[in-house]
Design a protein around this motif. Structure first.
Motif, PDB file in Angstrom:
ATOM      1  N   ASN A   1     -16.079 -42.026 -18.456  1.00 19.43           N
ATOM      2  CA  ASN A   1     -15.619 -40.736 -17.937  1.00 19.43           C
ATOM      3  C   ASN A   1     -14.313 -40.822 -17.156  1.00 19.43           C
ATOM      4  OD1 ASN A   1     -16.385 -41.991 -15.575  1.00 19.43           O
ATOM      5  ND2 ASN A   1     -17.439 -40.210 -14.738  1.00 19.43           N
ATOM      6  N   SER A   2     -13.664 -41.992 -17.145  1.00 23.56           N
ATOM      7  CA  SER A   2     -12.411 -42.092 -16.399  1.00 23.56           C
ATOM      8  C   SER A   2     -11.562 -43.238 -16.930  1.00 23.56           C
ATOM      9  CB  SER A   2     -12.689 -42.305 -14.907  1.00 23.56           C
ATOM     10  OG  SER A   2     -13.340 -43.553 -14.697  1.00 23.56           O
ATOM     11  N   LEU A   3     -10.256 -43.152 -16.610  1.00 27.14           N
ATOM     12  CA  LEU A   3      -9.298 -44.190 -16.970  1.00 27.14           C
ATOM     13  C   LEU A   3      -8.927 -44.998 -15.736  1.00 27.14           C
ATOM     14  CD1 LEU A   3      -6.914 -42.009 -19.176  1.00 27.14           C
ATOM     15  CD2 LEU A   3      -8.430 -43.809 -20.015  1.00 27.14           C
ATOM     16  N   ASN A   4      -8.321 -46.150 -15.958  1.00 30.41           N
ATOM     17  CA  ASN A   4      -7.752 -46.929 -14.866  1.00 30.41           C
ATOM     18  C   ASN A   4      -6.758 -46.065 -14.095  1.00 30.41           C
ATOM     19  OD1 ASN A   4      -5.058 -48.552 -14.255  1.00 30.41           O
ATOM     20  ND2 ASN A   4      -6.766 -49.930 -13.869  1.00 30.41           N
ATOM     21  N   VAL A   5      -6.679 -46.238 -12.776  1.00 27.52           N
ATOM     22  CA  VAL A   5      -5.839 -45.373 -11.945  1.00 27.52           C
ATOM     23  C   VAL A   5      -4.363 -45.475 -12.329  1.00 27.52           C
ATOM     24  CG1 VAL A   5      -5.539 -47.097 -10.101  1.00 27.52           C
ATOM     25  CG2 VAL A   5      -5.371 -44.674  -9.573  1.00 27.52           C
ATOM     26  N   GLY A   6      -3.918 -46.669 -12.735  1.00 29.53           N
ATOM     27  CA  GLY A   6      -2.531 -46.817 -13.169  1.00 29.53           C
ATOM     28  C   GLY A   6      -2.262 -46.067 -14.462  1.00 29.53           C
ATOM     29  N   VAL A   7      -3.207 -46.113 -15.387  1.00 27.15           N
ATOM     30  CA  VAL A   7      -3.074 -45.391 -16.651  1.00 27.15           C
ATOM     31  C   VAL A   7      -3.105 -43.881 -16.390  1.00 27.15           C
ATOM     32  CG1 VAL A   7      -4.138 -44.935 -18.890  1.00 27.15           C
ATOM     33  CG2 VAL A   7      -4.090 -47.264 -17.979  1.00 27.15           C
ATOM     34  N   THR A   8      -3.988 -43.452 -15.500  1.00 22.70           N
ATOM     35  CA  THR A   8      -4.080 -42.041 -15.138  1.00 22.70           C
ATOM     36  C   THR A   8      -2.752 -41.513 -14.604  1.00 22.70           C
ATOM     37  OG1 THR A   8      -6.446 -42.204 -14.640  1.00 22.70           O
ATOM     38  CG2 THR A   8      -5.234 -40.390 -13.620  1.00 22.70           C
ATOM     39  N   ALA A   9      -2.127 -42.291 -13.713  1.00 23.55           N
ATOM     40  CA  ALA A   9      -0.834 -41.889 -13.148  1.00 23.55           C
ATOM     41  C   ALA A   9       0.212 -41.745 -14.248  1.00 23.55           C
ATOM     42  CB  ALA A   9      -0.380 -42.906 -12.107  1.00 23.55           C
ATOM     43  N   ALA A  10       0.199 -42.651 -15.206  1.00 26.50           N
ATOM     44  CA  ALA A  10       1.183 -42.610 -16.285  1.00 26.50           C
ATOM     45  C   ALA A  10       0.971 -41.398 -17.188  1.00 26.50           C
ATOM     46  CB  ALA A  10       1.113 -43.897 -17.103  1.00 26.50           C
ATOM     47  N   VAL A  11      -0.278 -41.156 -17.601  1.00 25.50           N
ATOM     48  CA  VAL A  11      -0.571 -40.024 -18.486  1.00 25.50           C
ATOM     49  C   VAL A  11      -0.194 -38.714 -17.799  1.00 25.50           C
ATOM     50  CG1 VAL A  11      -2.403 -38.741 -19.652  1.00 25.50           C
ATOM     51  CG2 VAL A  11      -2.389 -41.241 -19.727  1.00 25.50           C
ATOM     52  N   ALA A  12      -0.603 -38.556 -16.542  1.00 25.13           N
ATOM     53  CA  ALA A  12      -0.319 -37.320 -15.812  1.00 25.13           C
ATOM     54  C   ALA A  12       1.177 -37.149 -15.574  1.00 25.13           C
ATOM     55  CB  ALA A  12      -1.066 -37.328 -14.478  1.00 25.13           C
ATOM     56  N   GLY A  13       1.836 -38.216 -15.191  1.00 26.18           N
ATOM     57  CA  GLY A  13       3.261 -38.137 -14.906  1.00 26.18           C
ATOM     58  C   GLY A  13       4.086 -37.736 -16.113  1.00 26.18           C
ATOM     59  N   PHE A  14       3.791 -38.331 -17.249  1.00 26.65           N
ATOM     60  CA  PHE A  14       4.580 -38.019 -18.440  1.00 26.65           C
ATOM     61  C   PHE A  14       4.243 -36.634 -19.008  1.00 26.65           C
ATOM     62  CE2 PHE A  14       5.579 -42.516 -18.245  1.00 26.65           C
ATOM     63  CZ  PHE A  14       6.912 -42.513 -18.637  1.00 26.65           C
ATOM     64  N   GLU A  15       3.008 -36.170 -18.840  1.00 28.80           N
ATOM     65  CA  GLU A  15       2.686 -34.809 -19.264  1.00 28.80           C
ATOM     66  C   GLU A  15       3.405 -33.804 -18.368  1.00 28.80           C
ATOM     67  OE1 GLU A  15       1.172 -31.281 -20.890  1.00 28.80           O
ATOM     68  OE2 GLU A  15       1.547 -33.298 -21.704  1.00 28.80           O
ATOM     69  N   TRP A  16       3.427 -34.068 -17.068  1.00 27.89           N
ATOM     70  CA  TRP A  16       4.139 -33.177 -16.145  1.00 27.89           C
ATOM     71  C   TRP A  16       5.631 -33.144 -16.488  1.00 27.89           C
ATOM     72  CZ3 TRP A  16       8.189 -33.346 -12.774  1.00 27.89           C
ATOM     73  CH2 TRP A  16       8.304 -32.302 -11.858  1.00 27.89           C
ATOM     74  N   MET A  17       6.227 -34.309 -16.766  1.00 28.53           N
ATOM     75  CA  MET A  17       7.641 -34.375 -17.125  1.00 28.53           C
ATOM     76  C   MET A  17       7.913 -33.617 -18.424  1.00 28.53           C
ATOM     77  SD  MET A  17      10.111 -37.679 -17.813  1.00 28.53           S
ATOM     78  CE  MET A  17       9.261 -38.164 -19.324  1.00 28.53           C
TER      79      MET A  17
END
Length: 258
Positions: A236-252
Protein backbone atom coordinates in the motif's frame (compact mmCIF):
# COMPACT_ATOMS: atom_id res chain seq x y z
CA UNK A 1 29.62 -23.46 -1.15
CA UNK A 2 31.12 -20.72 1.00
CA UNK A 3 34.08 -18.72 -0.20
CA UNK A 4 37.38 -19.31 1.53
CA UNK A 5 39.36 -16.36 2.89
CA UNK A 6 41.82 -16.70 0.02
CA UNK A 7 39.04 -16.84 -2.58
CA UNK A 8 37.48 -13.68 -1.14
CA UNK A 9 40.87 -11.94 -1.15
CA UNK A 10 41.50 -12.87 -4.79
CA UNK A 11 38.02 -11.84 -5.91
CA UNK A 12 38.21 -8.56 -4.03
CA UNK A 13 41.54 -7.71 -5.67
CA UNK A 14 40.03 -8.43 -9.08
CA UNK A 15 36.92 -6.40 -8.28
CA UNK A 16 38.93 -3.37 -7.17
CA UNK A 17 41.05 -3.56 -10.33
CA UNK A 18 37.87 -3.67 -12.44
CA UNK A 19 36.66 -0.49 -10.71
CA UNK A 20 40.02 1.21 -11.12
CA UNK A 21 40.15 0.45 -14.83
CA UNK A 22 36.54 1.52 -15.34
CA UNK A 23 37.03 4.90 -13.65
CA UNK A 24 40.39 5.61 -15.29
CA UNK A 25 39.45 4.55 -18.81
CA UNK A 26 39.22 8.18 -19.98
CA UNK A 27 38.20 8.01 -23.63
CA UNK A 28 37.40 4.34 -23.06
CA UNK A 29 40.88 3.07 -23.82
CA UNK A 30 42.41 0.78 -21.24
CA UNK A 31 45.89 0.67 -19.74
CA UNK A 32 47.48 -2.44 -21.24
CA UNK A 33 49.65 -2.91 -18.14
CA UNK A 34 46.67 -2.85 -15.76
CA UNK A 35 44.59 -4.93 -18.14
CA UNK A 36 47.32 -7.57 -18.33
CA UNK A 37 47.44 -7.67 -14.54
CA UNK A 38 43.68 -8.15 -14.39
CA UNK A 39 43.80 -10.98 -16.94
CA UNK A 40 46.55 -12.71 -14.95
CA UNK A 41 44.57 -12.52 -11.71
CA UNK A 42 41.44 -13.89 -13.35
CA UNK A 43 43.31 -16.70 -15.11
CA UNK A 44 44.77 -17.80 -11.75
CA UNK A 45 41.26 -18.53 -10.49
CA UNK A 46 41.33 -21.80 -12.46
CA UNK A 47 43.32 -23.32 -9.59
CA UNK A 48 40.60 -22.59 -7.01
CA UNK A 49 38.73 -25.55 -5.55
CA UNK A 50 35.46 -23.65 -5.39
CA UNK A 51 33.70 -24.27 -8.74
CA UNK A 52 31.82 -20.96 -8.50
CA UNK A 53 35.20 -19.21 -8.47
CA UNK A 54 37.17 -21.38 -10.93
CA UNK A 55 34.46 -21.08 -13.61
CA UNK A 56 35.27 -17.37 -13.89
CA UNK A 57 38.82 -17.99 -15.10
CA UNK A 58 37.95 -18.26 -18.85
CA UNK A 59 36.57 -14.71 -18.79
CA UNK A 60 40.09 -13.34 -19.05
CA UNK A 61 40.17 -14.33 -22.73
CA UNK A 62 37.47 -11.75 -23.49
CA UNK A 63 39.35 -8.80 -22.00
CA UNK A 64 41.09 -6.97 -24.85
CA UNK A 65 42.41 -3.39 -25.16
CA UNK A 66 39.96 -2.62 -27.96
CA UNK A 67 36.77 -3.69 -26.16
CA UNK A 68 34.04 -1.18 -25.38
CA UNK A 69 33.44 0.04 -21.86
CA UNK A 70 30.01 -1.58 -21.91
CA UNK A 71 31.53 -4.99 -22.64
CA UNK A 72 34.24 -4.46 -20.04
CA UNK A 73 31.66 -3.75 -17.33
CA UNK A 74 29.62 -6.82 -18.28
CA UNK A 75 32.61 -9.04 -17.41
CA UNK A 76 32.86 -7.41 -13.98
CA UNK A 77 29.29 -8.33 -12.99
CA UNK A 78 29.93 -12.03 -12.12
CA UNK A 79 32.67 -10.97 -9.69
CA UNK A 80 30.45 -8.33 -8.06
CA UNK A 81 27.66 -10.83 -7.56
CA UNK A 82 29.90 -13.53 -6.16
CA UNK A 83 31.14 -10.99 -3.62
CA UNK A 84 27.55 -9.83 -2.97
CA UNK A 85 28.48 -6.28 -3.87
CA UNK A 86 25.71 -3.66 -3.87
CA UNK A 87 27.15 -0.68 -5.69
CA UNK A 88 25.80 2.82 -5.10
CA UNK A 89 25.44 5.49 -7.79
CA UNK A 90 28.66 7.24 -6.83
CA UNK A 91 30.65 4.10 -7.60
CA UNK A 92 29.63 4.06 -11.24
CA UNK A 93 31.48 5.83 -14.01
CA UNK A 94 29.60 8.91 -15.17
CA UNK A 95 29.83 9.20 -18.94
CA UNK A 96 28.24 12.63 -19.38
CA UNK A 97 29.09 15.78 -17.42
CA UNK A 98 26.43 17.75 -15.55
CA UNK A 99 24.95 20.81 -17.19
CA UNK A 100 26.81 24.04 -16.47
CA UNK A 101 23.63 26.11 -16.00
CA UNK A 102 20.42 25.06 -14.26
CA UNK A 103 16.98 26.29 -15.27
CA UNK A 104 15.05 28.69 -13.04
CA UNK A 105 13.76 27.28 -9.76
CA UNK A 106 10.20 26.06 -9.37
CA UNK A 107 8.04 27.25 -6.42
CA UNK A 108 8.29 23.81 -4.81
CA UNK A 109 9.87 22.74 -1.52
CA UNK A 110 10.14 19.42 0.33
CA UNK A 111 9.70 19.12 4.09
CA UNK A 112 11.14 15.92 5.59
CA UNK A 113 10.03 14.96 9.09
CA UNK A 114 11.88 12.35 11.13
CA UNK A 115 13.22 10.51 8.10
CA UNK A 116 15.46 7.81 9.48
CA UNK A 117 17.41 6.69 6.41
CA UNK A 118 20.32 8.84 5.26
CA UNK A 119 20.05 7.09 1.89
CA UNK A 120 16.44 8.28 1.50
CA UNK A 121 17.37 11.85 2.40
CA UNK A 122 20.25 11.89 -0.07
CA UNK A 123 17.99 10.45 -2.74
CA UNK A 124 15.40 13.20 -2.15
CA UNK A 125 18.12 15.86 -2.38
CA UNK A 126 19.13 14.51 -5.76
CA UNK A 127 15.52 14.36 -6.96
CA UNK A 128 14.72 17.86 -5.69
CA UNK A 129 17.76 19.41 -7.36
CA UNK A 130 17.03 17.67 -10.65
CA UNK A 131 13.45 18.95 -10.45
CA UNK A 132 14.61 22.51 -9.90
CA UNK A 133 12.93 22.72 -6.49
CA UNK A 134 13.66 25.72 -4.29
CA UNK A 135 14.58 24.17 -0.96
CA UNK A 136 14.46 21.24 1.45
CA UNK A 137 13.54 21.56 5.14
CA UNK A 138 14.92 18.89 7.49
CA UNK A 139 12.81 18.41 10.62
CA UNK A 140 13.10 16.28 13.75
CA UNK A 141 15.92 13.76 13.60
CA UNK A 142 16.16 13.77 9.79
CA UNK A 143 19.90 13.50 8.95
CA UNK A 144 21.57 16.57 7.47
CA UNK A 145 23.57 16.67 4.21
CA UNK A 146 26.66 17.34 6.33
CA UNK A 147 26.51 13.65 7.27
CA UNK A 148 28.65 11.44 5.06
CA UNK A 149 25.94 8.95 4.03
CA UNK A 150 23.57 11.72 2.95
CA UNK A 151 26.33 13.54 1.10
CA UNK A 152 27.36 10.36 -0.68
CA UNK A 153 23.86 9.58 -1.96
CA UNK A 154 23.06 13.21 -2.80
CA UNK A 155 25.91 13.13 -5.34
CA UNK A 156 26.84 16.80 -4.81
CA UNK A 157 23.30 18.14 -5.25
CA UNK A 158 23.35 19.50 -1.68
CA UNK A 159 25.78 22.14 -3.00
CA UNK A 160 23.21 23.47 -5.49
CA UNK A 161 20.01 23.24 -3.44
CA UNK A 162 19.09 25.42 -0.47
CA UNK A 163 18.32 23.52 2.72
CA UNK A 164 17.50 24.38 6.29
CA UNK A 165 17.42 22.46 9.56
CA UNK A 166 14.01 23.05 11.15
CA UNK A 167 13.73 20.97 14.35
CA UNK A 168 10.01 21.71 14.92
CA UNK A 169 7.83 20.59 12.02
CA UNK A 170 4.67 22.46 13.01
CA UNK A 171 6.53 25.77 13.25
CA UNK A 172 8.15 25.13 9.89
CA UNK A 173 4.79 24.47 8.23
CA UNK A 174 3.19 27.56 9.79
CA UNK A 175 6.03 29.71 8.44
CA UNK A 176 5.63 28.21 4.98
CA UNK A 177 1.89 28.92 5.10
CA UNK A 178 2.60 32.54 5.99
CA UNK A 179 4.92 32.71 2.97
CA UNK A 180 2.10 31.57 0.69
CA UNK A 181 2.88 27.86 0.25
CA UNK A 182 0.12 25.29 -0.04
CA UNK A 183 0.99 22.43 2.34
CA UNK A 184 0.47 18.99 0.80
CA UNK A 185 1.15 15.84 2.81
CA UNK A 186 2.15 12.69 0.94
CA UNK A 187 0.51 10.06 3.10
CA UNK A 188 -1.53 6.85 2.86
CA UNK A 189 -4.50 8.37 4.70
CA UNK A 190 -8.09 7.29 4.03
CA UNK A 191 -9.09 10.88 3.21
CA UNK A 192 -6.24 11.41 0.74
CA UNK A 193 -6.85 12.62 -2.81
CA UNK A 194 -5.32 11.01 -5.88
CA UNK A 195 -1.87 12.44 -6.59
CA UNK A 196 -2.71 12.83 -10.27
CA UNK A 197 -5.69 15.09 -9.70
CA UNK A 198 -5.19 18.78 -10.48
CA UNK A 199 -2.95 20.79 -8.14
CA UNK A 200 -3.74 24.37 -7.20
CA UNK A 201 -1.71 26.97 -9.14
CA UNK A 202 0.35 28.15 -6.19
CA UNK A 203 3.70 27.48 -4.47
CA UNK A 204 3.64 24.03 -2.91
CA UNK A 205 5.35 22.31 0.01
CA UNK A 206 5.34 18.51 -0.04
CA UNK A 207 5.59 17.01 3.45
CA UNK A 208 6.92 13.47 3.95
CA UNK A 209 7.04 11.65 7.26
CA UNK A 210 8.92 8.78 8.85
CA UNK A 211 9.34 5.69 6.66
CA UNK A 212 7.46 3.48 9.12
CA UNK A 213 5.12 5.75 11.08
CA UNK A 214 4.32 8.54 8.61
CA UNK A 215 3.14 11.94 9.86
CA UNK A 216 1.63 12.58 13.29
CA UNK A 217 -2.16 13.23 13.46
CA UNK A 218 -1.67 16.82 14.67
CA UNK A 219 0.35 17.55 11.54
CA UNK A 220 -2.42 16.26 9.28
CA UNK A 221 -4.84 18.68 10.98
CA UNK A 222 -3.02 21.79 9.79
CA UNK A 223 -2.05 20.82 6.25
CA UNK A 224 -4.10 21.97 3.25
CA UNK A 225 -4.52 18.56 1.65
CA UNK A 226 -3.29 14.98 1.62
CA UNK A 227 -2.30 13.22 -1.59
CA UNK A 228 -1.74 9.52 -2.20
CA UNK A 229 -0.12 7.73 -5.14
CA UNK A 230 -2.63 5.21 -6.54
CA UNK A 231 -1.18 1.70 -6.47
CA UNK A 232 -2.36 -1.55 -8.00
CA UNK A 233 -0.17 -4.12 -6.25
CA UNK A 234 -0.49 -5.76 -2.84
CA UNK A 235 1.69 -3.24 -1.03
CA UNK A 236 0.00 0.00 0.00
CA UNK A 237 2.97 2.37 -0.14
CA UNK A 238 6.23 3.22 -1.90
CA UNK A 239 9.65 4.04 -0.50
CA UNK A 240 9.69 7.66 0.74
CA UNK A 241 12.39 8.63 -1.77
CA UNK A 242 10.39 7.15 -4.65
CA UNK A 243 7.24 8.88 -3.38
CA UNK A 244 9.01 12.25 -3.39
CA UNK A 245 10.17 11.69 -6.97
CA UNK A 246 6.77 10.59 -8.32
CA UNK A 247 4.97 13.49 -6.61
CA UNK A 248 7.57 16.06 -7.57
CA UNK A 249 7.61 15.21 -11.24
CA UNK A 250 3.80 15.04 -11.46
CA UNK A 251 3.58 18.47 -9.83
CA UNK A 252 6.20 19.82 -12.28
CA UNK A 253 4.32 18.33 -15.23
CA UNK A 254 1.13 20.08 -14.19
CA UNK A 255 2.95 23.35 -13.45
CA UNK A 256 4.43 23.41 -16.95
CA UNK A 257 0.94 23.01 -18.44
CA UNK A 258 -0.30 26.21 -16.77
Amino acid sequence: MNLSIQDKKSLEEIHQLFLKLEKSSGDFSFSETELKKLKTLISALSACENPDVSRLAPLEKHLTPGMTLKHFVSYAIPFERLLHKNLQDDEFLVVENDREQAESKLPLVFVLDNIRSAFNVGSIFRTAECLGAEKIYLCGYTPLPTQWKVEKTAMGTQEYLAWEEAPKLLECLEELKDEGYRIVALETAASASDLFEKFESEPTAFVLGNERFGLDPEVLKIIDEVRIIPLRGRKNSLNVGVTAAVAGFEWMRQWRLK
